[in-house]
Design a protein around this motif. Structure first.
Motif, short mmCIF file in Angstrom:
data_model
loop_
_atom_site.label_atom_id
_atom_site.label_comp_id
_atom_site.label_asym_id
_atom_site.label_seq_id
_atom_site.Cartn_x
_atom_site.Cartn_y
_atom_site.Cartn_z
N MET A 28 14.25 -0.85 21.79
CA MET A 28 14.87 0.42 21.44
C MET A 28 16.02 0.67 22.42
SD MET A 28 13.17 4.25 21.20
CE MET A 28 12.45 4.10 19.59
N THR A 29 17.18 0.93 21.87
CA THR A 29 18.34 1.19 22.72
C THR A 29 18.31 2.61 23.26
OG1 THR A 29 19.74 2.03 20.94
CG2 THR A 29 19.73 -0.37 21.27
N SER A 30 19.12 2.87 24.26
CA SER A 30 19.17 4.23 24.80
C SER A 30 19.71 5.21 23.77
CB SER A 30 20.00 4.27 26.09
OG SER A 30 21.32 3.85 25.85
N GLU A 31 20.62 4.74 22.91
CA GLU A 31 21.14 5.62 21.86
C GLU A 31 20.03 6.00 20.87
OE1 GLU A 31 24.61 5.89 18.41
OE2 GLU A 31 24.40 4.05 19.58
N THR A 32 19.21 5.02 20.50
CA THR A 32 18.10 5.29 19.59
C THR A 32 17.11 6.25 20.24
OG1 THR A 32 18.36 3.10 18.62
CG2 THR A 32 16.28 4.21 18.21
N LYS A 33 16.83 6.05 21.51
CA LYS A 33 15.93 6.97 22.23
C LYS A 33 16.50 8.38 22.26
CE LYS A 33 14.05 3.42 25.26
NZ LYS A 33 13.99 2.91 26.64
N ASN A 34 17.80 8.50 22.48
CA ASN A 34 18.42 9.83 22.51
C ASN A 34 18.29 10.52 21.16
OD1 ASN A 34 19.18 9.51 25.18
ND2 ASN A 34 21.24 8.84 24.67
N TRP A 35 18.52 9.77 20.07
CA TRP A 35 18.36 10.36 18.74
C TRP A 35 16.91 10.78 18.49
CZ3 TRP A 35 22.04 12.55 16.33
CH2 TRP A 35 23.34 12.04 16.35
N ALA A 36 15.97 9.99 18.99
CA ALA A 36 14.55 10.33 18.84
C ALA A 36 14.24 11.64 19.55
CB ALA A 36 13.68 9.20 19.36
N VAL A 37 14.81 11.84 20.72
CA VAL A 37 14.60 13.09 21.46
C VAL A 37 15.19 14.27 20.68
CG1 VAL A 37 15.26 14.37 23.55
CG2 VAL A 37 14.47 12.01 23.73
N VAL A 38 16.39 14.08 20.15
CA VAL A 38 17.03 15.15 19.37
C VAL A 38 16.16 15.51 18.17
CG1 VAL A 38 19.02 15.73 17.90
CG2 VAL A 38 19.37 14.58 20.10
N ALA A 39 15.69 14.50 17.45
CA ALA A 39 14.84 14.75 16.27
C ALA A 39 13.55 15.47 16.66
CB ALA A 39 14.53 13.45 15.56
N ALA A 40 12.93 15.03 17.75
CA ALA A 40 11.67 15.64 18.18
C ALA A 40 11.86 17.11 18.57
CB ALA A 40 11.09 14.86 19.36
N VAL A 41 12.92 17.41 19.28
CA VAL A 41 13.19 18.80 19.68
C VAL A 41 13.43 19.66 18.45
CG1 VAL A 41 14.84 20.30 20.87
CG2 VAL A 41 14.00 18.24 22.00
N MET A 42 14.20 19.13 17.51
CA MET A 42 14.47 19.89 16.29
C MET A 42 13.19 20.12 15.50
SD MET A 42 18.18 18.41 15.12
CE MET A 42 18.59 19.80 14.04
N GLU A 43 12.29 19.15 15.48
CA GLU A 43 11.01 19.32 14.79
C GLU A 43 10.18 20.42 15.44
OE1 GLU A 43 9.42 15.37 14.88
OE2 GLU A 43 10.71 14.69 13.26
N VAL A 44 10.13 20.44 16.76
CA VAL A 44 9.37 21.48 17.49
C VAL A 44 9.94 22.87 17.17
CG1 VAL A 44 8.89 22.41 19.80
CG2 VAL A 44 8.58 19.97 19.34
N GLN A 45 11.25 22.94 17.05
CA GLN A 45 11.91 24.22 16.76
C GLN A 45 11.86 24.59 15.28
OE1 GLN A 45 15.87 23.56 18.32
NE2 GLN A 45 15.24 24.02 20.40
N GLY A 46 11.37 23.67 14.45
CA GLY A 46 11.32 23.94 13.02
C GLY A 46 12.67 23.82 12.35
N ALA A 47 13.61 23.17 13.02
CA ALA A 47 14.98 23.04 12.50
C ALA A 47 15.13 21.70 11.79
CB ALA A 47 15.97 23.18 13.64
N THR A 48 14.39 21.51 10.71
CA THR A 48 14.40 20.22 10.02
C THR A 48 15.13 20.26 8.68
OG1 THR A 48 12.24 20.69 9.04
CG2 THR A 48 12.26 19.48 11.12
#
Length: 54
Positions: free
Chosen positions: A1-21
């Protein structure tokens, strides 16, 4: 997993927690985190001419 892929995963996870899907940014983050093609390409030739840097 590249650092870019990891960064996108973090963004997606935060948005999921916030209900911003229910946005294009979430769909982009989720796709990129899963290693799929960018659903919102911003560079030529994938992007429409109107937003490309051609």
């Amino acid at each position: 997993m590249t650092s870019e892929t990891k960064n996108w995963a973090v963004v997606a996870a935060v948005m999921e927690v916030q209900g911003a899907t229910n946005s294009q940014m979430y769909r982009r983050a989720k796709a990129m985190a899963e290693g799929k093609a960018d659903p919102m390409p911003t560079s030529y030739p994938a992007a429409p001419h109107s937003i490309s840097v051609a």
